[in-house]
Design an enzyme around this catalytic site. Structure first.
Site, PDB file in Angstrom:
ATOM      1  N   SER A 147       0.860  -1.195   0.000  1.00 15.60           N
ATOM      2  CA  SER A 147       0.000   0.000   0.000  1.00 15.60           C
ATOM      3  C   SER A 147       0.888   1.235   0.000  1.00 15.60           C
ATOM      4  CB  SER A 147      -0.854   0.017   1.274  1.00 15.60           C
ATOM      5  OG  SER A 147      -1.462   1.288   1.447  1.00 15.60           O
ATOM      6  N   TYR A 160      -1.140  -0.205  10.378  1.00 13.45           N
ATOM      7  CA  TYR A 160      -1.227  -0.699   8.991  1.00 13.45           C
ATOM      8  C   TYR A 160       0.066  -0.374   8.238  1.00 13.45           C
ATOM      9  CZ  TYR A 160      -3.270  -1.160   4.249  1.00 13.45           C
ATOM     10  OH  TYR A 160      -3.554  -1.503   2.946  1.00 13.45           O
TER      11      TYR A 160
HETATM   12  P1  NAP Z   1     -11.278  -6.310   0.492  1.00 10.63           P
HETATM   13  O1  NAP Z   1     -12.159  -5.796  -0.589  1.00 10.63           O
HETATM   14  O2  NAP Z   1     -11.600  -6.012   1.905  1.00 10.63           O
HETATM   15  O3  NAP Z   1     -11.123  -7.913   0.295  1.00 10.63           O
HETATM   16  C1  NAP Z   1     -10.316  -8.594   1.218  1.00 10.63           C
HETATM   17  C2  NAP Z   1     -10.102 -10.013   0.764  1.00 10.63           C
HETATM   18  O4  NAP Z   1      -9.168 -10.616   1.678  1.00 10.63           O
HETATM   19  C3  NAP Z   1     -11.347 -10.848   0.806  1.00 10.63           C
HETATM   20  O5  NAP Z   1     -11.230 -11.827  -0.215  1.00 10.63           O
HETATM   21  C4  NAP Z   1     -11.276 -11.502   2.185  1.00 10.63           C
HETATM   22  O6  NAP Z   1     -11.962 -12.757   2.256  1.00 10.63           O
HETATM   23  C5  NAP Z   1      -9.780 -11.720   2.296  1.00 10.63           C
HETATM   24  N1  NAP Z   1      -9.292 -11.802   3.664  1.00 10.63           N
HETATM   25  C6  NAP Z   1      -9.416 -10.897   4.673  1.00 10.63           C
HETATM   26  N2  NAP Z   1      -8.810 -11.340   5.780  1.00 10.63           N
HETATM   27  C7  NAP Z   1      -8.288 -12.555   5.476  1.00 10.63           C
HETATM   28  C8  NAP Z   1      -7.566 -13.523   6.183  1.00 10.63           C
HETATM   29  N3  NAP Z   1      -7.252 -13.339   7.476  1.00 10.63           N
HETATM   30  N4  NAP Z   1      -7.193 -14.672   5.549  1.00 10.63           N
HETATM   31  C9  NAP Z   1      -7.523 -14.891   4.256  1.00 10.63           C
HETATM   32  N5  NAP Z   1      -8.221 -13.989   3.510  1.00 10.63           N
HETATM   33  C10 NAP Z   1      -8.593 -12.859   4.119  1.00 10.63           C
HETATM   34  O7  NAP Z   1      -9.780  -5.796   0.279  1.00 10.63           O
HETATM   35  P2  NAP Z   1      -9.025  -5.197  -1.015  1.00 10.63           P
HETATM   36  O8  NAP Z   1      -9.296  -3.757  -1.095  1.00 10.63           O
HETATM   37  O9  NAP Z   1      -9.241  -6.068  -2.189  1.00 10.63           O
HETATM   38  O10 NAP Z   1      -7.518  -5.332  -0.493  1.00 10.63           O
HETATM   39  C11 NAP Z   1      -6.614  -6.310  -0.945  1.00 10.63           C
HETATM   40  C12 NAP Z   1      -5.205  -5.882  -0.580  1.00 10.63           C
HETATM   41  O11 NAP Z   1      -4.948  -4.592  -1.135  1.00 10.63           O
HETATM   42  C13 NAP Z   1      -4.954  -5.753   0.931  1.00 10.63           C
HETATM   43  O12 NAP Z   1      -3.693  -6.295   1.246  1.00 10.63           O
HETATM   44  C14 NAP Z   1      -4.967  -4.248   1.150  1.00 10.63           C
HETATM   45  O13 NAP Z   1      -4.180  -3.896   2.266  1.00 10.63           O
HETATM   46  C15 NAP Z   1      -4.415  -3.740  -0.139  1.00 10.63           C
HETATM   47  N6  NAP Z   1      -4.772  -2.351  -0.445  1.00 10.63           N
HETATM   48  C16 NAP Z   1      -6.077  -1.997  -0.657  1.00 10.63           C
HETATM   49  C17 NAP Z   1      -6.375  -0.645  -0.923  1.00 10.63           C
HETATM   50  C18 NAP Z   1      -7.785  -0.185  -1.187  1.00 10.63           C
HETATM   51  O14 NAP Z   1      -8.014   1.051  -1.251  1.00 10.63           O
HETATM   52  N7  NAP Z   1      -8.743  -1.062  -1.375  1.00 10.63           N
HETATM   53  C19 NAP Z   1      -5.344   0.298  -0.962  1.00 10.63           C
HETATM   54  C20 NAP Z   1      -4.034  -0.109  -0.738  1.00 10.63           C
HETATM   55  C21 NAP Z   1      -3.757  -1.435  -0.483  1.00 10.63           C
HETATM   56  P3  NAP Z   1     -13.558 -12.881   2.638  1.00 10.63           P
HETATM   57  O15 NAP Z   1     -14.315 -12.488   1.397  1.00 10.63           O
HETATM   58  O16 NAP Z   1     -13.743 -14.328   2.963  1.00 10.63           O
HETATM   59  O17 NAP Z   1     -13.797 -11.952   3.785  1.00 10.63           O
END
Ligand code: NAP
Length: 254
Positions: A147, A160
């Protein structure tokens, strides 16, 4: 021939958001995909169905990546299913909103452990379980979804930021250590992305419920999508990215 024909990937957190987009993009380019999730079984099965409709093999693993034993058995299961796993995408993550955005001096052990377990220990467990196996592949790839928070260091995001900065330090070192084995290790550092987590970040920082309302203020007039992140993961893992390792690619429009 797809750009990932013959490749086999394990994507963590692939039921929703960025992980889902990566799993679907990889399958569209010919990869078999192991789909990890932790609670949302229906969403994970829907991704598996789409992978199968693309003509690729899909296996689904419920595993909390913060749980070492669960990671180990998931890796064994993915190797059993595909014979080889040569791409690992460490995507599953929890944001600061999951622990109510404490300041550094106020964060409890539980809050630190909750984020570090998933965002840092998860990738460590998975690398420990898969890297010795991946060394046997002619080429293998690890992509860490980090991130911009690893460097932005804003109040309330400290726990974080620490988890993602540590993840990046781990990835840079791993890239150097495993280069001789044909392994490429890279990081993608997104800014705001339109996913469930992105919407939660926006709400937690006083933004609108509807993420589209901030589009006009974002670089280029739109919010980054999960597909934008998947396109870069795809590039890194394909032949197009064969000479790229140890890099952190920021995808924030800045
Ligand atoms: P999201 O929409 O909240 O989706 C999270 C995913 O991770 C879901 O598939 C969830 O599974 C799974 N998950 C959560 N906790 C878990 C665990 N303990 N073990 C296994 N799976 C788990 O998140 P996202 O936005 O796609 O984020 C993905 C990555 O991008 C993360 O590492 C986040 O830090 C990074 N990121 C996101 C943003 C943003 O703005 N969205 C920005 C910077 C970085 P379930 O469906 O079963 O809950």
């Amino acid at each position: 021939m797809g750009k990932l024909t013959g490749r086999t990937a394990l994507v963590t957190g692939a039921s929703r958001g960025i992980g889902r987009a990566i799993a679907l993009r990889f399958a569209a380019e010919g990869a078999d995909v192991a789909i990890n999730y932790t609670s949302n079984e229906a969403a994970a099965q829907e991704v598996a169905q789409a992978v199968a409709e693309a003509g690729r093999r899909a296996v689904v693993f419920r595993a909390d990546v913060g749980d070492r034993a669960a990671c180990e058995s998931m890796c064994e299961g993915a190797i059993d299913a595909f014979g080889e796993v040569n791409i690992l995408v460490n995507n599953a993550g929890l944001g600061s909103a999951a622990i109510n955005r404490p300041h550094i001096a106020d964060a409890t052990d539980e809050q630190w452990n909750r984020l570090l377990n998933v965002n840092l220990w998860g990738p460590i467990y998975l690398c420990r379980a898969l890297v010795p196996h991946m060394r046997n592949a002619e080429r293998s790839d690890i992509v860490m979804i980090s991130s911009i928070a690893a460097q932005a260091l804003n109040p309330g995001f400290g726990v974080y930021s620490v988890s993602k900065a540590a993840l990046e330090a781990m990835a840079h070192t791993l890239a150097r250590e495993e280069k001789a084995h044909g392994m490429r290790v890279n990081m993608i550092a997104p800014g705001l992305v339109d996913t469930d987590m992105g919407r939660r970040i926006l709400r937690a920082t006083g933004g609108p419920d509807d993420i589209d309302k901030v589009a006009a203020n974002m670089p280029f007039g739109f919010v980054c999508t999960a597909d934008d992140i998947a396109a870069t993961a795809m590039h890194l893992c394909s032949e197009d990215g064969r000479y790229i390792t140890n890099q952190r690619i920021t995808i924030s429009g800045d």
